[in-house]
Design an enzyme around this catalytic site. Structure first.
Site, PDB file in Angstrom:
ATOM      1  N   ARG A  37       0.810  -1.205   0.000  1.00  0.00           N
ATOM      2  CA  ARG A  37       0.000   0.000   0.000  1.00  0.00           C
ATOM      3  C   ARG A  37       0.855   1.271   0.000  1.00  0.00           C
ATOM      4  NH1 ARG A  37      -3.228  -3.862   1.452  1.00  0.00           N
ATOM      5  NH2 ARG A  37      -2.074  -4.282   3.354  1.00  0.00           N
ATOM      6  N   HIS A  67       8.507  -5.452  -7.443  1.00  0.00           N
ATOM      7  CA  HIS A  67       7.196  -4.928  -7.832  1.00  0.00           C
ATOM      8  C   HIS A  67       6.945  -3.675  -6.996  1.00  0.00           C
ATOM      9  CE1 HIS A  67       2.984  -4.625  -8.809  1.00  0.00           C
ATOM     10  NE2 HIS A  67       2.937  -5.793  -9.429  1.00  0.00           N
ATOM     11  N   TYR A  70       1.212  -1.307  -5.413  1.00  0.00           N
ATOM     12  CA  TYR A  70       0.198  -1.194  -6.465  1.00  0.00           C
ATOM     13  C   TYR A  70      -0.714   0.009  -6.292  1.00  0.00           C
ATOM     14  CZ  TYR A  70      -2.029  -4.182  -2.947  1.00  0.00           C
ATOM     15  OH  TYR A  70      -2.486  -4.718  -1.775  1.00  0.00           O
ATOM     16  N   HIS A 107       2.464  -1.030 -12.088  1.00  0.00           N
ATOM     17  CA  HIS A 107       1.187  -0.864 -12.781  1.00  0.00           C
ATOM     18  C   HIS A 107       1.179   0.563 -13.320  1.00  0.00           C
ATOM     19  CE1 HIS A 107      -0.863  -4.148 -10.089  1.00  0.00           C
ATOM     20  NE2 HIS A 107       0.194  -4.592 -10.739  1.00  0.00           N
ATOM     21  N   GLU A 142       3.427  -3.154 -16.542  1.00  0.00           N
ATOM     22  CA  GLU A 142       2.633  -4.387 -16.531  1.00  0.00           C
ATOM     23  C   GLU A 142       1.378  -4.221 -17.396  1.00  0.00           C
ATOM     24  OE1 GLU A 142       2.126  -6.185 -12.711  1.00  0.00           O
ATOM     25  OE2 GLU A 142       0.606  -7.588 -13.435  1.00  0.00           O
ATOM     26  N   ASP A 176       1.042 -10.088 -17.847  1.00  0.00           N
ATOM     27  CA  ASP A 176       0.305 -10.829 -16.814  1.00  0.00           C
ATOM     28  C   ASP A 176      -0.821 -11.599 -17.511  1.00  0.00           C
ATOM     29  OD1 ASP A 176      -1.809 -11.384 -14.846  1.00  0.00           O
ATOM     30  OD2 ASP A 176      -0.579 -10.232 -13.461  1.00  0.00           O
ATOM     31  N   HIS A 179      -4.375 -10.742 -16.450  1.00  0.00           N
ATOM     32  CA  HIS A 179      -4.754  -9.402 -16.907  1.00  0.00           C
ATOM     33  C   HIS A 179      -5.034  -9.366 -18.411  1.00  0.00           C
ATOM     34  CE1 HIS A 179      -2.407  -7.483 -13.286  1.00  0.00           C
ATOM     35  NE2 HIS A 179      -3.342  -8.332 -12.917  1.00  0.00           N
ATOM     36  N   HIS A 211       3.928 -12.790 -15.676  1.00  0.00           N
ATOM     37  CA  HIS A 211       3.186 -13.189 -14.479  1.00  0.00           C
ATOM     38  C   HIS A 211       2.222 -14.283 -14.899  1.00  0.00           C
ATOM     39  CE1 HIS A 211       3.671  -9.050 -12.268  1.00  0.00           C
ATOM     40  NE2 HIS A 211       4.742  -9.816 -12.153  1.00  0.00           N
ATOM     41  N   ASP A 224      -9.679  -8.657 -13.205  1.00  0.00           N
ATOM     42  CA  ASP A 224      -8.431  -8.809 -12.444  1.00  0.00           C
ATOM     43  C   ASP A 224      -8.622  -9.489 -11.095  1.00  0.00           C
ATOM     44  OD1 ASP A 224      -5.902  -8.743 -11.411  1.00  0.00           O
ATOM     45  OD2 ASP A 224      -5.698  -6.565 -11.400  1.00  0.00           O
ATOM     46  N   HIS A 226      -7.108 -12.997  -9.589  1.00  0.00           N
ATOM     47  CA  HIS A 226      -6.231 -14.128  -9.887  1.00  0.00           C
ATOM     48  C   HIS A 226      -6.794 -15.432  -9.313  1.00  0.00           C
ATOM     49  CE1 HIS A 226      -2.545 -11.208 -10.091  1.00  0.00           C
ATOM     50  NE2 HIS A 226      -3.583 -10.776 -10.760  1.00  0.00           N
ATOM     51  N   GLU A 256       1.591 -15.387  -9.222  1.00  0.00           N
ATOM     52  CA  GLU A 256       0.970 -14.464  -8.252  1.00  0.00           C
ATOM     53  C   GLU A 256      -0.411 -15.010  -7.944  1.00  0.00           C
ATOM     54  OE1 GLU A 256       0.904 -11.046 -10.933  1.00  0.00           O
ATOM     55  OE2 GLU A 256       2.389 -10.071  -9.653  1.00  0.00           O
TER      56      GLU A 256
HETATM   57 ZN    ZN Z   1      -3.674  -8.682 -11.063  1.00  0.00          ZN
HETATM   58 FE    FE Z   2       0.681  -9.211 -12.168  1.00  0.00          FE
HETATM   59 FE    FE Z   3       1.189  -6.415 -10.686  1.00  0.00          FE
END
Ligand code: ZN
Ligand code: FE
Ligand code: FE
Length: 276
Positions: A37, A67, A70, A107, A142, A176, A179, A211, A224, A226, A256
């Site tokens: 976060r 990464h 996000y 992202h 991504e 990804d 995604h 990913h 989105d 997963h 992920e």
């Molecule tokens: Zn995702």
């Molecule tokens: Fe991803």
């Molecule tokens: Fe990601």
């Protein structure tokens, strides 16, 4: 040889992640540079990094993937949010140089009503401010599912960002699977066609990481969420085809999926078994 790993918690440092990766049959891993976060990062522990780099040489870990949090949004309509994303990513890129030669994925952001064209301009603008000619880290955009006002819902949008970045050699893309399928690229029925489309727009030479996630939602749902490998709308065969695809040989693959370590170990073993 297959380069495969999963997302690991970075709370116990680099050496711990390296050992954890090896313990589940992985030879790479992904981690958040700080709290996902986006809070303040712990200072780099140089002793831990030195021990980690030594461990990687022995264990055969050749690359890792960082990464970004996000929640960063370099194309928010709010100027403070944009500035926070820039400062955080600039700091992350400094930290990345302690483990040189790796990739840093983020992202691209959500334009929050400004329109995609303006969002793309702001993302590229931020990159032009923070990328340094001497850095050894490659920054990856991504591919996104396209929920809300997300930028990166199409290969064209990612290509447009890359087009506007000056230090193109320091940039790449992370694909990804959840995604792109959610975004409307049918890698289940037409993987070759999607890769051709990617090559025509972004260029396959810019593809640096993948990913691998199954999806809880149907094709082109722009959701989105997963799912575990083989338990969603993509199905196990899609991942076997992907990992075996000659155009993707040598790329690192990162899970992920909603798993604890044990679940990741099982997916890695299954994918190795099915693709050797
Ligand atoms: Zn995702
Ligand atoms: Fe991803
Ligand atoms: Fe990601």
């Amino acid at each position: 040889m297959l380069t495969i790993g999963c997302h690991l918690s970075s709370s116990k440092g680099y050496l711990h992640m390296g050992k954890e990766a090896v313990s589940i049959g992985a030879n790479t891993f992904q981690f958040f540079t700080r709290n996902p976060r986006g809070s303040k990062a712990k200072p780099i522990d140089e002793t831990d990094v030195a021990a980690f780099l030594e461990f990687c040489r022995e264990a055969g870990i050749e690359k890792i993937l960082a990464h970004a949090p996000y929640t960063l949004n370099p194309c928010s309509k709010d100027a403070h949010t944009r500035e926070f994303a820039k400062i955080t990513m600039e700091d992350d890129l400094k930290r990345m140089e302690y483990t040189p030669g790796n990739c840093y994925n983020f992202h691209p952001g959500s334009h929050t009503g400004q329109g995609a064209e303006e969002g793309i301009r702001q993302i590229a603008g931020m990159l032009n401010e923070i990328l340094r000619p001497e850095q050894t880290t490659t920054v990856l955009l991504e591919t996104m599912a396209g929920k809300g006002t997300e930028i990166g819902r199409s290969f064209e949008e990612l290509a447009a960002i890359l087009e506007q970045v000056e230090l193109k050699d320091h940039m790449g893309v992370c694909l990804d699977t959840c995604h792109v399928y959610d975004a409307g690229y049918d890698i289940v029925r037409d993987l070759d066609g999607v890769l051709r489309e990617f090559d025509r727009t972004v260029g396959l030479s810019n593809l640096k990481a993948i990913h691998i996630n199954d999806s809880k939602n149907p094709f082109a749902s722009h959701k989105d969420r997963h799912e575990k490998i083989g338990e969603g709308s993509l199905g196990l065969e899609t991942f076997v085809n992907l990992i075996r695809h000659p155009l993707l040989a040598g790329l690192p693959f990162y899970l992920e999926t909603p798993n604890e370590l044990e679940g990741y170990a099982g997916e890695i073993a299954m994918l190795k078994e099915r693709t050797r």
